[in-house]
Enzyme design. Structure first.
Site, short mmCIF file in Angstrom:
data_model
loop_
_atom_site.label_atom_id
_atom_site.label_comp_id
_atom_site.label_asym_id
_atom_site.label_seq_id
_atom_site.Cartn_x
_atom_site.Cartn_y
_atom_site.Cartn_z
N GLY A 137 -3.63 17.08 6.72
CA GLY A 137 -2.36 16.36 6.62
C GLY A 137 -2.02 15.89 5.21
O GLY A 137 -2.54 16.41 4.22
N GLY A 178 4.95 22.35 16.69
CA GLY A 178 4.94 22.02 18.12
C GLY A 178 6.00 21.02 18.50
O GLY A 178 6.26 20.07 17.75
N GLY A 213 10.87 2.53 -7.38
CA GLY A 213 10.06 1.96 -6.29
C GLY A 213 8.68 1.60 -6.81
O GLY A 213 7.92 2.49 -7.21
N GLY A 230 6.16 0.27 -5.11
CA GLY A 230 5.23 0.05 -4.00
C GLY A 230 3.90 0.70 -4.35
O GLY A 230 3.58 0.86 -5.54
N GLU A 246 12.06 -1.56 -9.67
CA GLU A 246 11.81 -2.09 -8.32
C GLU A 246 12.98 -2.95 -7.85
O GLU A 246 13.46 -3.82 -8.58
CB GLU A 246 10.49 -2.89 -8.32
CG GLU A 246 10.24 -3.74 -7.09
CD GLU A 246 10.23 -2.97 -5.76
OE1 GLU A 246 9.62 -1.91 -5.68
OE2 GLU A 246 10.87 -3.46 -4.81
N GLY A 304 9.30 4.67 -0.11
CA GLY A 304 8.87 4.64 1.28
C GLY A 304 8.88 6.02 1.89
O GLY A 304 9.16 7.02 1.22
N HIS A 318 -28.14 -9.79 -7.59
CA HIS A 318 -27.70 -10.07 -8.96
C HIS A 318 -28.28 -9.02 -9.89
O HIS A 318 -29.43 -8.65 -9.74
CB HIS A 318 -28.19 -11.47 -9.38
CG HIS A 318 -27.82 -11.83 -10.78
ND1 HIS A 318 -26.52 -12.13 -11.15
CD2 HIS A 318 -28.57 -11.90 -11.93
CE1 HIS A 318 -26.49 -12.40 -12.45
NE2 HIS A 318 -27.72 -12.25 -12.94
P1 NAD Z 1 6.36 1.40 -0.25
O1 NAD Z 1 7.10 0.96 0.94
O2 NAD Z 1 4.96 0.94 -0.48
O3 NAD Z 1 7.19 0.99 -1.57
C1 NAD Z 1 8.52 1.36 -1.81
C2 NAD Z 1 9.13 0.41 -2.83
O4 NAD Z 1 10.41 0.91 -3.21
C3 NAD Z 1 9.36 -0.98 -2.26
O5 NAD Z 1 8.74 -1.92 -3.10
C4 NAD Z 1 10.89 -1.12 -2.24
O6 NAD Z 1 11.31 -2.43 -2.45
C5 NAD Z 1 11.31 -0.18 -3.37
N1 NAD Z 1 12.68 0.36 -3.29
C6 NAD Z 1 13.30 0.84 -2.17
N2 NAD Z 1 14.54 1.29 -2.50
C7 NAD Z 1 14.70 1.13 -3.84
C8 NAD Z 1 15.75 1.42 -4.78
N3 NAD Z 1 16.89 1.98 -4.40
N4 NAD Z 1 15.56 1.09 -6.09
C9 NAD Z 1 14.41 0.54 -6.49
N5 NAD Z 1 13.37 0.26 -5.65
C10 NAD Z 1 13.51 0.55 -4.34
O7 NAD Z 1 6.43 2.99 -0.23
P2 NAD Z 1 5.67 4.09 -1.10
O8 NAD Z 1 5.10 3.51 -2.35
O9 NAD Z 1 6.64 5.21 -1.19
O10 NAD Z 1 4.45 4.49 -0.18
C11 NAD Z 1 4.67 5.06 1.12
C12 NAD Z 1 3.57 4.74 2.09
O11 NAD Z 1 2.39 5.44 1.74
C13 NAD Z 1 3.24 3.26 2.12
O12 NAD Z 1 3.39 2.78 3.41
C14 NAD Z 1 1.83 3.18 1.67
O13 NAD Z 1 1.10 2.23 2.43
C15 NAD Z 1 1.28 4.58 1.85
N6 NAD Z 1 0.34 4.85 0.75
C16 NAD Z 1 -0.83 4.17 0.71
C17 NAD Z 1 -1.70 4.37 -0.35
C18 NAD Z 1 -2.99 3.60 -0.42
O14 NAD Z 1 -3.35 3.02 0.59
N7 NAD Z 1 -3.67 3.55 -1.55
C19 NAD Z 1 -1.36 5.22 -1.39
C20 NAD Z 1 -0.15 5.87 -1.33
C21 NAD Z 1 0.70 5.67 -0.24
#
Ligand code: NAD
Length: 466
Positions: A42, A116, A180, A182, A203, A265, A438
């Site tokens: 995946g 599927g 973004g 995130g 952001e 996202g 330690h």
């Molecule tokens: P996210 O939801 O973590 O972050 C997206 C960010 O984009 C948010 O902070 C949001 O406020 C911002 N945003 C949204 N629209 C915007 C805009 N128009 N302009 C500016 N900022 C905007 O999503 P992601 O970073 O795409 O990650 C996706 C998923 O993948 C998440 O749920 C994450 O948990 C998962 N992931 C996890 C890991 C890890 O665990 N290390 C690594 C990669 C991805």
């Protein structure tokens, strides 16, 4: 019906939710079909966790070599070929994919290649290489998610990219706009900055990593800023213009770069899998409602992974997959979410589990915080990983650990101790009384517990917190 192959369990999607579910069901003696339209493993293995971590390891090593003179090691000239880094990443992914395929085969799971769709609560129609319709007593849906596009600036995968196509590139740009901040945005910002790319992070919300504790966002902001990453928060990117010179974001001022990554996202793969034919109605956000047993409103159909909860993490998907498989084969297991570790592979790393201080207050606890800096740790001084801190959030009256956050070297591994502590409802006394070797980074937790108890050992005396 006589031509239709029958299975005890059919799993739709072979990502970190689906293939572990198939393995566990097979271990329980079930006849299992695993249906996958792309590659086994995946997103996580092929387009997410593993390839990004392979590249991140390159970035970290490169940064470390650049600091080697601080260790008395003088490297004359350091350079890298990104193409070679990308090749190493591909080899790791390909080897790991073979390993998963081997596991599927050795567990005697029938792997069916194709797309599927449910056509009834117990039938799946597959289109593609292994086109056919199968019948299954129980079905586990594990179809995951894909990068979310913003309609105003769809991905062209050349100048406006999602994380998948960015990972597939074999050359680095000179500059990048990341929309973004995130998890994905911050991991790529850290990686690309390590490799000398000029990064601008945009952001929407007031702080980067807005879903994390404020202390973590602040620490990462300071660290990124020191490294030269441009951060602009409270910015709603509504358009990106492309030209032969690159990409431009208009956010009141003009921000330009060679390419842009959009990481705002993910959208769920629940729209075209025939849910309506099985009588399943997803919620507005696309999430399929399940109970603690990971079973949907239709008995015998389970859902796991991104499509089944707000926890979009590979390790949660895997655990849910195992629970669903146990229940699909006669068991009665339940999923719990109170101690889910979350890890972010920026440099320095981030690990969190349980509640933040703000969440603990909102939940009506009287929390205190015990915090300890890496700088005060012998091991951190010895290996020059002195940036960051660990903190425990503790319920003052009972001493129970409610949450923990850590920003610093190996944070993603270190958080595991706190996940065990929270899952087993341990108190800060139990951490303080446990002998931690330690000199190790794990001492951070013991020292944080000492701080929370008002008896700090390697920090100046202070009054009991709270
Ligand atoms: P996210 O939801 O973590 O972050 C997206 C960010 O984009 C948010 O902070 C949001 O406020 C911002 N945003 C949204 N629209 C915007 C805009 N128009 N302009 C500016 N900022 C905007 O999503 P992601 O970073 O795409 O990650 C996706 C998923 O993948 C998440 O749920 C994450 O948990 C998962 N992931 C996890 C890991 C890890 O665990 N290390 C690594 C990669 C991805």
């Amino acid at each position: 019906m006589s031509d239709i192959k029958k299975y005890d369990v059919a799993v739709l999607g072979a990502g970190p939710g689906g293939y572990p579910a198939a393995i566990r069901a097979a271990q329980k003696g079930a006849k299992v079909a695993l249906i996958e339209t792309a590659e086994v493993g995946g997103t996580c293995l092929n387009r997410g966790c593993i390839p990004s971590k392979a590249l991140i390891a390159n970035g970290e090593l490169y940064r470390q070599i650049q600091k080697s003179n601080e260790f008395g090691i003088f490297v004359e000239k350091v350079s890298f070929k990104y193409e070679a880094m990308a090749k190493r990443k591909d080899e790791i992914v390909s080897q790991m994919r073979k390993n998963v395929e081997g596991l599927v085969q050795s567990n005697k799971i029938t792997l069916l290649s194709g797309y599927g769709r449910l056509i009834s609560p117990q039938e799946i129609k597959i289109q593609g290489k292994d086109a056919q319709t199968i019948f299954a007593e129980n079905i586990i849906l594990a179809t995951g998610s894909e990068p979310r596009e913003i309609q105003a600036f769809p991905f062209d995968q050349k100048q406006i990219l999602d994380s998948t196509s960015l990972l597939n590139r074999t050359e680095l740009p000179k500059s990048i706009i990341i929309v973004g901040a995130g998890v994905i945005g911050c991991e790529f910002a850290s990686l690309y900055n390590s490799l000398g790319v000029q990064v601008t992070l945009l952001e929407l919300l007031p702080r980067i990593l807005p879903m994390e504790a404020e202390e973590i966002s602040l620490a990462l902001t300071q660290s990124f800023t020191k490294r030269g990453i441009q951060i602009k928060t409270n910015v709603n990117v509504q358009s990106l213009q492309t030209s032969k010179n690159g990409v431009e974001a208009n956010i009141g001022e003009s921000v330009k770069a060679e390419i842009a990554l959009v990481a705002v996202g993910r959208s769920l793969n629940t729209k075209d899998i025939g849910l309506e034919k099985a009588g399943i109605v997803p919620e507005k956000n696309g999430i399929i409602k399940v109970n603690e047993r990971m079973e949907t409103e239709v008995p015998g159909i389970f859902a796991v992974g991104d499509i089944a909860s707000k926890w979009w993490l590979a390790h949660v998907a895997t655990h849910q997959g195992i629970i669903a498989a146990e229940n699909a084969t006669g068991g009665n297991e339940r999923m719990h979410y109170n101690a889910i570790p979350s890890v972010i592979f920026t440099d320095p790393e981030i690990g969190t589990v349980g509640m933040t201080l703000a969440q603990a207050k909102e939940m009506g606890y009287s929390p205190i915080v015990g915090s300890y800096p890496f700088q005060a740790l012998g091991k951190a001084q010895a290996s020059k990983h002195t940036e960051g801190f660990a903190q425990v959030i503790v319920d003052k009256p009972t001493g129970q650990i409610l949450g923990a956050q850590i920003f610093g070297y190996e944070a993603t591994t270190l958080i595991a101790e706190m996940a065990v502590a929270i899952a087993n409802e341990l108190t800060m006394e139990s951490i303080a009384e446990t002998i931690h070797a330690h000199p190790t980074y794990a001492e951070l937790w013991m020292e944080s517990a000492f701080v929370a108890l008002g008896t700090p050992l390697h920090l100046p005396p202070r009054k009991r917190l709270g």
